[in-house]
Scaffold this active site. Sequence first.
Site, mmCIF file in Angstrom:
data_model
loop_
_atom_site.group_PDB
_atom_site.id
_atom_site.type_symbol
_atom_site.label_atom_id
_atom_site.label_comp_id
_atom_site.label_asym_id
_atom_site.label_seq_id
_atom_site.Cartn_x
_atom_site.Cartn_y
_atom_site.Cartn_z
ATOM 1 N N THR A 133 0.842 -1.192 0.000
ATOM 2 C CA THR A 133 0.000 0.000 0.000
ATOM 3 C C THR A 133 0.878 1.243 0.000
ATOM 4 O O THR A 133 2.050 1.199 0.374
ATOM 5 C CB THR A 133 -0.890 0.079 1.247
ATOM 6 O OG1 THR A 133 -0.066 0.321 2.407
ATOM 7 C CG2 THR A 133 -1.704 -1.181 1.432
ATOM 8 N N ASP A 134 0.299 2.358 -0.412
ATOM 9 C CA ASP A 134 0.941 3.635 -0.141
ATOM 10 C C ASP A 134 0.827 3.894 1.361
ATOM 11 O O ASP A 134 0.119 3.172 2.082
ATOM 12 C CB ASP A 134 0.282 4.745 -0.961
ATOM 13 C CG ASP A 134 1.236 5.889 -1.261
ATOM 14 O OD1 ASP A 134 2.206 6.073 -0.500
ATOM 15 O OD2 ASP A 134 1.013 6.606 -2.238
ATOM 16 N N ALA A 135 1.514 4.916 1.843
ATOM 17 C CA ALA A 135 1.620 5.143 3.284
ATOM 18 C C ALA A 135 0.247 5.249 3.947
ATOM 19 O O ALA A 135 -0.526 6.157 3.646
ATOM 20 C CB ALA A 135 2.428 6.402 3.557
ATOM 21 N N GLY A 136 -0.036 4.307 4.828
ATOM 22 C CA GLY A 136 -1.266 4.355 5.605
ATOM 23 C C GLY A 136 -2.522 4.023 4.843
ATOM 24 O O GLY A 136 -3.636 4.184 5.382
ATOM 25 N N ALA A 137 -2.413 3.549 3.599
ATOM 26 C CA ALA A 137 -3.609 3.371 2.773
ATOM 27 C C ALA A 137 -4.497 2.235 3.262
ATOM 28 O O ALA A 137 -5.711 2.264 3.032
ATOM 29 C CB ALA A 137 -3.214 3.152 1.317
#
Length: 768
Positions: free
Chosen positions: A294-298
């Site tokens: 995932t992208d950061a925190g997605a």
Amino acid sequence: MKASHTRRRLALAGGTSLALLAAASACAAQAAAPLSDAAVRARADALIAQMTPEEKAGQITQYFDFTSAPDEAKRVTGEMAAGRAGSLLFVTDPAELDRLQHIAVEQTRLKIPLLFGFDVIHGLRTIMPVPIAMAASWDPKLAEDGQSVAASEARAIGLHWAFAPMVDIARDPRWGRIVEGAGEDPYLGSAMAAAQVRGFQGAYIGSPGHIIAGPKHFAGYGGALGGRDYDEVNLSDSELWNVYLKPFKAAVDAGAGNIMSAYMGLNGTPASGNRWLLTDVLRKSWGFKGFVVTDAGAAHDLMTHGFAADNQDAGVRALTAGVDMEMAPPFGESAFKTLPQSLADGKITTAQLDEAVRTVLETKIRMGLFEHPYVDVKAAQRVLDDPDHRVTARIAAERTAVLLRNEGGLLPLDRKGVKSIAVLGPLADSKRDTLGPWVFDQNNDETVTVLAGIKAKVGAGVRVDYSAGVSIPPRMFPSIFETGPMAAAPRVTVDDDTEIQRAVKLARAADIAVLVLGEGWSMAGEQASRSSFDLPGRQQELLDAVTATGKPVIVLLMSARPLELKGRKPQALMDIWYPGSQGGAAVANLLFGEVSPGGKLPYTWPRDIGQVPLPYAHLTSFQPKTAEQRYWNEPNSPLYPFGYGLSYSTFAFSNLRIDKARVALNEAVPVSVDVKNIGARKADEVAQLYIHQRYGTAARPVRELKGFQRITLNPGESRTVHFLLKPEDLSYWASSTRSFVQDQTVFDVFAGDDSTASLTGSFEVKQP
């Protein structure tokens, strides 16, 4: 690799079975060659069999490690030492990377090495021009070479994985992250995506001196409403398959080892929880074998989207959609940390969890991390200091510049005829802005600004005066990269009134004025969308005042999107983007004609922001003869078309040849065109091939790029450029059939130097 050394590494990997010994011996025998899929899987499965649910969840969790945030660093180190972290990001000090890896390999129960990732977007120490600039070169080999340099530097310091290339199509230049991609066209974007994957990864995953490529953001992120970063995306099936997914497919076909999922909602479903996207398309349809992060925190933010009920539900939804690793939110709560509880609750199965863990372990095995986990700090410095890397950066900056205007042949400058130059503008001597966004560890000693490049080029015989002219204004809302642990250099700040007056005085006293204008580095990239294309701050006022002197004016634009220059136009205008470490040296070579600009625009340049999005590849609309009159107050044509770019020479296209007037379905079509340099200078031209399908299952765009070649010609030299239209170039996704189709129809073919090319021919596709 000696057998004893292999067995020692095997022990560190936590395995003692005969199967693992055999796999390790095979690795030793093959040395640098890649392991077979079966051998890799056997080795991964042997480790999985020993892991607890908590260790499995940790193995598929990636944490930010900010050395400038000691409390967070302590927390992350604790998770890592307990075997509950499989990957870290944002560490770039070789000694620190080595220290952390020693903890993972020597202190955890299973001795599994960490996978270190970082945003290696357009270089690590040696900074290349930004990716949109590399696309403007229309030279995939250049992009491959640039990322190969970046990969060698990254691998040398202990990094294994780049969160790049960004292959999102961007048809709305208000979107800040247009700087990271290849612009608006799926054909050009696909070529650049595949080239960058090859540059990062080499011949195979684990190639010496290379790292894992991580194409992002899957998928449709560049289609955000209003060009507003993070906002929802609503795309038709036709747009998805024919435009936005194509560069990702090219990256997967090139062997990308990782895919990053996107933040935003796609057609109502968050991309990081979208099983159709991550499993049905990516794995089942395309056969992707790597891992999805995932992208950061997605994953955690599936709650924010109103998609997941709580953090545990978010972890379940991301995992079952097809996410293999969560990039946990910095300073936040990991969703994948809840997976052991979800397993106990029966919300996920052991097989689902193991499959994600397997993809990560297989990547580590292919990268050779169990055999060679540590950093050779001394060797790393030698790689970082390689002077050939700076040569690559300079050549890249030379080949990416796009000459947009050159009235009266002002450029190139005559070194003998110019005795004084006024170099003006807030970006002319700013090392930080020359490098552009996504640079976290700038090397000021190596960065060559435009001012420095010009001074070095002309020497003591030419007077060079400088004024910043005006300040780069602050953003209304600061960038995430301007604050906190990622804070970078301050912006250019002067007394605008005083400096404008000084700049005008210097221009009047000089033979020529060179203005370096545009957007500061933090005005492009993530969280850098904007609602206008005006020059920021008082730069337009500076430009007006300098052009009013009547002196010859050259404007060098440093930005990643189209900008509006109002009032009296300068005689020469060149887009130099954010040109990187050797940008100033390259610009000086361009200004004085040592090289001729040959770059072409990778997007359409509108007259006004009210026109966007304005892709060249649009459908023929109702009343096409009045297409220029869509607005009552000004023409709807672009200021500069897609593929546009001038040269210091002139080229003629002729003799377009299509080998066959009629071809069968699934038959390739050879096309050729002659290009001649009819000017007086050696220079580059980009021969471009476009097609238009006249009729079929669905209406098709007025033109679509289907081939290009950048060539160098001496004065008077001619060359025949050959293209091959393959069946897939003549096929497309049709919404009515929900499948790819190739029609029996007539195609028009256009060849020339931009998307308005007038040299044309046609052929028919007809089943015998």
